[in-house]
Design an enzyme around this catalytic site. Sequence first.
Site, mmCIF file in Angstrom:
data_model
loop_
_atom_site.group_PDB
_atom_site.id
_atom_site.type_symbol
_atom_site.label_atom_id
_atom_site.label_comp_id
_atom_site.label_asym_id
_atom_site.label_seq_id
_atom_site.Cartn_x
_atom_site.Cartn_y
_atom_site.Cartn_z
ATOM 1 N N ASP A 279 -2.962 -4.631 0.189
ATOM 2 C CA ASP A 279 -2.819 -3.734 -1.080
ATOM 3 C C ASP A 279 -1.988 -4.618 -2.151
ATOM 4 O O ASP A 279 -1.731 -3.820 -3.234
ATOM 5 C CB ASP A 279 -2.667 -2.402 -0.984
ATOM 6 C CG ASP A 279 -1.587 -1.969 0.327
ATOM 7 O OD1 ASP A 279 -1.023 -3.080 0.685
ATOM 8 O OD2 ASP A 279 -1.419 -1.019 0.571
ATOM 9 N N HIS B 70 3.325 -1.344 0.464
ATOM 10 C CA HIS B 70 4.207 -0.398 0.967
ATOM 11 C C HIS B 70 5.278 -0.609 1.889
ATOM 12 O O HIS B 70 4.942 -1.234 2.809
ATOM 13 C CB HIS B 70 3.410 0.872 0.862
ATOM 14 C CG HIS B 70 2.386 1.235 0.008
ATOM 15 N ND1 HIS B 70 1.071 0.888 0.154
ATOM 16 C CD2 HIS B 70 2.604 2.075 -1.279
ATOM 17 C CE1 HIS B 70 0.435 1.061 -1.082
ATOM 18 N NE2 HIS B 70 1.324 2.073 -1.714
ATOM 19 N N ASP C 140 2.000 -5.314 4.092
ATOM 20 C CA ASP C 140 1.599 -4.434 3.182
ATOM 21 C C ASP C 140 2.251 -4.134 2.089
ATOM 22 O O ASP C 140 3.705 -4.372 1.733
ATOM 23 C CB ASP C 140 1.382 -2.934 4.190
ATOM 24 C CG ASP C 140 0.670 -2.024 3.446
ATOM 25 O OD1 ASP C 140 -0.482 -1.742 3.655
ATOM 26 O OD2 ASP C 140 1.371 -1.142 2.466
ATOM 27 N N HIS D 186 3.458 4.275 7.898
ATOM 28 C CA HIS D 186 4.148 5.504 7.343
ATOM 29 C C HIS D 186 4.514 6.568 8.253
ATOM 30 O O HIS D 186 5.431 7.432 8.084
ATOM 31 C CB HIS D 186 3.423 5.942 6.190
ATOM 32 C CG HIS D 186 3.442 5.089 4.894
ATOM 33 N ND1 HIS D 186 4.314 4.258 4.444
ATOM 34 C CD2 HIS D 186 2.204 4.522 4.112
ATOM 35 C CE1 HIS D 186 3.890 3.486 3.450
ATOM 36 N NE2 HIS D 186 2.683 3.595 3.398
HETATM 37 ZN ZN LIG Z 1 -0.191 0.091 1.562
#
Ligand SMILES: [Zn+2]
Length: 303
Positions: free
Chosen positions: A241, A160, A158, A121
Amino acid sequence: MPVFTHAACLAHDTGSGHAERPQRLGAVIEALRNGFDDLDWREAPRAGRGELLRVHDESLLTAVLEAHPAQPVALDPDTVLSPQSAEAALRAAGAGVAAVDLVLSGEAPVAFCAVRPPGHHATAHAAMGFCLFNNVAVAAAHALERHGLARVAIADFDVHHGNGTQAIFDAEPRVHYLSSHQMPLYPDTGHVHERGAGNVLNVPLPPGTGSRGFRAAWEDRLLPAIDAFRPQLLLVSAGFDAHWRDPLAQLQLEADDFAWLTVELRRLADAHAHGRLVSTLEGGYDLQALRECALAHVGALRD
Ligand SMILES: [Zn+2]
């Protein structure tokens, strides 16, 4: 197989109740130490200033490295800088650099970086979403600039979207960024229409997708795109995740899905990159899921 880690990564203190806690990395390391007796554990070096500046602004280096907080301070609602965080961030980014040097030297084809804070991120200018420096982006830029590679693929599974990685490279045709992620979900980027300079491929998946839909996304869309790009090095943002136990998302995968995808990614590395693959830990917030997924992923990497 070489595995890079550092004790400083366990000392990065996000505060009580924070999802991105030291126990995450502790669980991964313990599972790998107990599960495999042939891993080649190595101490991650610090990333150099010049290595970080290939992808980050001076202002972010100053914010992370020169704050010297006496107590943990919040950089944004999710992202904490503790007294030990600068050292952890340097080691987490340095692991990827060292792993790239190692696989490109021919010493070993595959390496894993068991590090935190995660990275995908973090943008050129900002720490966010638990991430201080963008570890995989620093590794990719090192492969381009230090080793002269012309084609580096970053596969990000991931749950996200790796908004930082995408933004850093979206005008850099030597890097292709390919991601599956849950949508809607933080950070609300990664739409299909975000294509960068034709070097970005996003496959957003709805909550509840499960194994079959996840594997289809990679089999039909993402893996063929990597194959067509013919990367000389494959980097992996390995977040766990998307597992069904994870408290932050609802993609409902099993540990075996990560083993399956790891085998497929290795197949592409073998076909195009002399097997060269560097995987770095991103998210994953359930300790039992992290143990199972780390075993599945690293087990498939070392076979
Ligand atoms: Zn994540």
